[in-house]
Design a protein around this motif. Sequence first.
Motif, PDB file in Angstrom:
ATOM      1  N   ALA A  35      46.600  72.910  46.708  1.00  0.00           N
ATOM      2  CA  ALA A  35      46.601  74.320  47.096  1.00  0.00           C
ATOM      3  C   ALA A  35      46.889  74.488  48.578  1.00  0.00           C
ATOM      4  CB  ALA A  35      45.257  74.958  46.761  1.00  0.00           C
ATOM      5  N   THR A  36      46.547  73.498  49.366  1.00  0.00           N
ATOM      6  CA  THR A  36      46.792  73.571  50.807  1.00  0.00           C
ATOM      7  C   THR A  36      47.899  72.598  51.169  1.00  0.00           C
ATOM      8  OG1 THR A  36      45.025  71.983  51.196  1.00  0.00           O
ATOM      9  CG2 THR A  36      44.465  74.306  51.399  1.00  0.00           C
ATOM     10  N   PHE A  44      41.997  66.219  53.563  1.00  0.00           N
ATOM     11  CA  PHE A  44      40.658  65.633  53.658  1.00  0.00           C
ATOM     12  C   PHE A  44      39.885  66.261  54.817  1.00  0.00           C
ATOM     13  CE2 PHE A  44      37.646  62.553  55.365  1.00  0.00           C
ATOM     14  CZ  PHE A  44      36.860  62.325  54.253  1.00  0.00           C
ATOM     15  N   ALA A  45      40.542  66.448  55.961  1.00  0.00           N
ATOM     16  CA  ALA A  45      39.877  67.067  57.114  1.00  0.00           C
ATOM     17  C   ALA A  45      39.435  68.492  56.788  1.00  0.00           C
ATOM     18  CB  ALA A  45      40.806  67.057  58.325  1.00  0.00           C
ATOM     19  N   LEU A  46      40.255  69.226  56.057  1.00  0.00           N
ATOM     20  CA  LEU A  46      39.894  70.580  55.644  1.00  0.00           C
ATOM     21  C   LEU A  46      38.696  70.547  54.690  1.00  0.00           C
ATOM     22  CD1 LEU A  46      40.477  73.611  55.657  1.00  0.00           C
ATOM     23  CD2 LEU A  46      42.110  73.222  53.821  1.00  0.00           C
ATOM     24  N   ALA A  47      38.719  69.647  53.740  1.00  0.00           N
ATOM     25  CA  ALA A  47      37.607  69.522  52.790  1.00  0.00           C
ATOM     26  C   ALA A  47      36.328  69.101  53.505  1.00  0.00           C
ATOM     27  CB  ALA A  47      37.957  68.524  51.698  1.00  0.00           C
ATOM     28  N   ASP A  65      35.441  75.464  63.379  1.00  0.00           N
ATOM     29  CA  ASP A  65      36.368  74.391  63.030  1.00  0.00           C
ATOM     30  C   ASP A  65      36.981  74.630  61.651  1.00  0.00           C
ATOM     31  OD1 ASP A  65      37.661  71.786  63.271  1.00  0.00           O
ATOM     32  OD2 ASP A  65      36.159  71.076  61.841  1.00  0.00           O
ATOM     33  N   PHE A  66      36.149  75.027  60.691  1.00  0.00           N
ATOM     34  CA  PHE A  66      36.643  75.276  59.331  1.00  0.00           C
ATOM     35  C   PHE A  66      37.635  76.435  59.310  1.00  0.00           C
ATOM     36  CE2 PHE A  66      35.670  77.194  54.995  1.00  0.00           C
ATOM     37  CZ  PHE A  66      36.539  76.357  54.321  1.00  0.00           C
ATOM     38  N   ALA A  67      37.304  77.532  59.973  1.00  0.00           N
ATOM     39  CA  ALA A  67      38.202  78.695  59.995  1.00  0.00           C
ATOM     40  C   ALA A  67      39.522  78.358  60.693  1.00  0.00           C
ATOM     41  CB  ALA A  67      37.518  79.873  60.679  1.00  0.00           C
ATOM     42  N   ARG A  68      39.453  77.562  61.756  1.00  0.00           N
ATOM     43  CA  ARG A  68      40.681  77.166  62.469  1.00  0.00           C
ATOM     44  C   ARG A  68      41.570  76.315  61.567  1.00  0.00           C
ATOM     45  NH1 ARG A  68      42.268  72.740  64.513  1.00  0.00           N
ATOM     46  NH2 ARG A  68      40.227  71.771  64.401  1.00  0.00           N
ATOM     47  N   ARG A  69      40.952  75.384  60.855  1.00  0.00           N
ATOM     48  CA  ARG A  69      41.727  74.523  59.956  1.00  0.00           C
ATOM     49  C   ARG A  69      42.358  75.326  58.817  1.00  0.00           C
ATOM     50  NH1 ARG A  69      41.143  69.134  60.968  1.00  0.00           N
ATOM     51  NH2 ARG A  69      39.390  68.547  62.288  1.00  0.00           N
TER      52      ARG A  69
END
Length: 194
Positions: A35-36, A44-47, A65-69
């Motif tokens: 999906a990404t 993996f970094a997003l997860a 960090d999560f919102a930026r990714r």
Amino acid sequence: MLMKLPRIGIVDLAVVTVILGMAVLPPREMYASAATPGDDSTRFALALAEARTIAHPQDGAVLTDFARRLGDANQKDWAIEAAIAGATAAKGSPTEWKALLAASVAYVDKIEVVPALDFANRALTTCRGMSSGCPSWEDVRMSIYQQHLDAGIKSGIDPKLDPKGFREAGESALRTIRLNSGERERSTVPPAPQ
């Protein structure tokens, strides 16, 4: 005594044909993709960033960090939703202002400046209202960001139609200082008193 056999109609034949077709024909191939976008390490970094927000829902730095990714992965709506939910979860924590600022930045990424300014104002107010005190450099950085958004909105320029004009209107509210930017500017600046 003779037993009567049931009549077989067209509908019965159609049902039998479909069942035989499903049993005999091979299954259809199914294709799936992530999906990404990005490679495995990016996903993996997003997860991992998402897992950290689940483990520490009140940590504004983790949420940022999560919102930026998510924004980097072009998942802008998801970034906004996650940042707003995180700001709500971080209510009262020392990093609440970071979560509010993440929501503002997520809105700016989607070029929705009015809600972005609202969250920037809330982040600045929360930062300044902290009993332990907000770091001064963060206060200054948010103030500049908030002033830039505010001036752009007050100009009446739609950033979706004229992003350059909106940016210039925002920059006009800020005082620009250039150091060592070229000979032309150096020659017009009077020497410092000694």
